[in-house]
Design a protein around this motif. Sequence first.
Motif, PDB file in Angstrom:
ATOM      1  N   ASP A  84       0.190 -11.746  41.090  1.00  0.00           N
ATOM      2  CA  ASP A  84       1.270 -11.279  41.966  1.00  0.00           C
ATOM      3  C   ASP A  84       2.518 -10.858  41.201  1.00  0.00           C
ATOM      4  OD1 ASP A  84       1.715 -13.881  41.201  1.00  0.00           O
ATOM      5  OD2 ASP A  84       2.480 -14.546  43.139  1.00  0.00           O
ATOM      6  N   VAL A  91      12.697 -10.411  36.762  1.00  0.00           N
ATOM      7  CA  VAL A  91      12.602 -11.739  37.376  1.00  0.00           C
ATOM      8  C   VAL A  91      13.836 -12.571  37.078  1.00  0.00           C
ATOM      9  CG1 VAL A  91      10.076 -11.848  37.394  1.00  0.00           C
ATOM     10  CG2 VAL A  91      11.324 -12.633  35.365  1.00  0.00           C
ATOM     11  N   ARG A 156       4.261 -19.270  36.042  1.00  0.00           N
ATOM     12  CA  ARG A 156       4.453 -18.243  37.068  1.00  0.00           C
ATOM     13  C   ARG A 156       5.411 -18.733  38.131  1.00  0.00           C
ATOM     14  NH1 ARG A 156       6.229 -16.077  40.506  1.00  0.00           N
ATOM     15  NH2 ARG A 156       5.406 -14.619  42.049  1.00  0.00           N
ATOM     16  N   GLU A 157       5.333 -20.012  38.442  1.00  0.00           N
ATOM     17  CA  GLU A 157       6.156 -20.581  39.504  1.00  0.00           C
ATOM     18  C   GLU A 157       7.636 -20.631  39.144  1.00  0.00           C
ATOM     19  OE1 GLU A 157       1.963 -22.103  39.926  1.00  0.00           O
ATOM     20  OE2 GLU A 157       3.388 -21.820  38.273  1.00  0.00           O
ATOM     21  N   CYS A 159       9.191 -17.984  38.087  1.00  0.00           N
ATOM     22  CA  CYS A 159       9.645 -16.596  38.192  1.00  0.00           C
ATOM     23  C   CYS A 159       9.848 -16.183  39.643  1.00  0.00           C
ATOM     24  CB  CYS A 159       8.620 -15.646  37.566  1.00  0.00           C
ATOM     25  SG  CYS A 159       8.278 -15.924  35.824  1.00  0.00           S
ATOM     26  N   VAL A 160      10.982 -15.568  39.916  1.00  0.00           N
ATOM     27  CA  VAL A 160      11.234 -14.949  41.215  1.00  0.00           C
ATOM     28  C   VAL A 160      11.473 -13.465  40.968  1.00  0.00           C
ATOM     29  CG1 VAL A 160      12.705 -14.863  43.255  1.00  0.00           C
ATOM     30  CG2 VAL A 160      12.263 -17.063  42.129  1.00  0.00           C
ATOM     31  N   LYS A 161      10.617 -12.628  41.512  1.00  0.00           N
ATOM     32  CA  LYS A 161      10.768 -11.185  41.317  1.00  0.00           C
ATOM     33  C   LYS A 161      11.990 -10.685  42.076  1.00  0.00           C
ATOM     34  CE  LYS A 161       8.361  -6.770  41.949  1.00  0.00           C
ATOM     35  NZ  LYS A 161       7.131  -6.100  42.450  1.00  0.00           N
ATOM     36  N   GLN A 325      11.842 -18.743  46.162  1.00  0.00           N
ATOM     37  CA  GLN A 325      11.227 -17.456  46.496  1.00  0.00           C
ATOM     38  C   GLN A 325      11.843 -16.848  47.757  1.00  0.00           C
ATOM     39  OE1 GLN A 325       9.121 -15.925  44.505  1.00  0.00           O
ATOM     40  NE2 GLN A 325       8.709 -17.609  43.104  1.00  0.00           N
ATOM     41  N   ARG A 326      12.410 -17.686  48.594  1.00  0.00           N
ATOM     42  CA  ARG A 326      13.105 -17.219  49.798  1.00  0.00           C
ATOM     43  C   ARG A 326      14.587 -16.992  49.522  1.00  0.00           C
ATOM     44  NH1 ARG A 326      14.130 -21.953  53.814  1.00  0.00           N
ATOM     45  NH2 ARG A 326      15.716 -22.333  52.204  1.00  0.00           N
TER      46      ARG A 326
END
Length: 375
Positions: A84, A91, A156-157, A159-161, A325-326
Amino acid sequence: MRVRAAVLHKAGLPPPYKVSKPLEIAEVDLAPPGRGEALVKIKAAGLCHSDLSVIDGSRPRPLPMALGHEAAGIVEALGEGVVDLKVGDHVVLVFVPSCGRCGPCSAGRPALCEPAVKANVAGTLLSGERRLALRAEPVNHLLGVSAFADYAVVARESCVKIDSALPFELAALFGCAVLTGVGAVVNTAKVEPGQSVAVVGLGGVGLSAVLGAKLAGARQIVAVDTSAERLAFAAKLGATDAVEAGADGSVEAVRRVSGGGVDVAFDMAGAVPALELAYAATARGGTTVTAGLPHPDKRLSVPAAALVIEERTLKGSYVGSAVPQRDVPRYIALFRAGRLPVDQLLTHRLKLTDINEGFDRLREGVGVRQVVVFD
């Protein structure tokens, strides 16, 4: 690959750090990302009091450790199983890489992720691995990030795109200062329009809480700090009143300007006296929230009966009780809409080689948020 990183070998060296140089800019070996991990080219990394607490020894961590946890960058490579994200994505890195499967994560409280706290305390990535080494000896990761470096391998967790149009030096601030300060207001305390608020401690996180309180519609925002400069800065961001902390009668001053105490008081200083001040300045029936991190041996004493007869609430807030992520994209959208002027927090840009001097400024309370900018 070989990268530059700011490595702490010994905590508690005496200031000024320009002289004692607790952080060594070293050439370290960075292993490729493993399964579920990403290689990120760091473009900007903020200096935070949490880093300083590791340097001065008030927040013990396994050493040697590569510091830096508030950052933004570009995805350079992906480990197996990461589907994803793609190379080239921008990021923001967050310092609690929530697994999404443990009890707290399943309950919608990723800031309390159990595997993440275990990994962060141990100085590893979420996988339990270390990807850094110096002279063939393992180097620990700070909060799964270690962003005072040209590159970082992270879960991966972590990282926030984000939107690629946002400047990296601003994007970095959303990973800690904004996420923690604004989140404490809107997620932990759930400040309502018309409430009165006090913020004790006006560093990057505290001033973010001032922005958050204004965003939430607080009718009164009392800024409390020992620095006249920071009190003036808070006024520019929306604080309605200023009280000098540490002065005789500071609690009484907050209670006086707020008409008997504020509805919600925030401790953002990371010192027990600041938390005591915040608690004492909270009105009957009110809420005191602390996002500061004093030394783990420190204790707080409060009148137990008051919790009942005054219906008082004392709450902790970690990572602003955020769902990164939100919340990171949400706060960035609010910044773009002109409702969360995060850009005003950025006061210094520096090179990695100047990082020890940067922590002298942070220790002395000079400026607000400093960011290491990587070319």
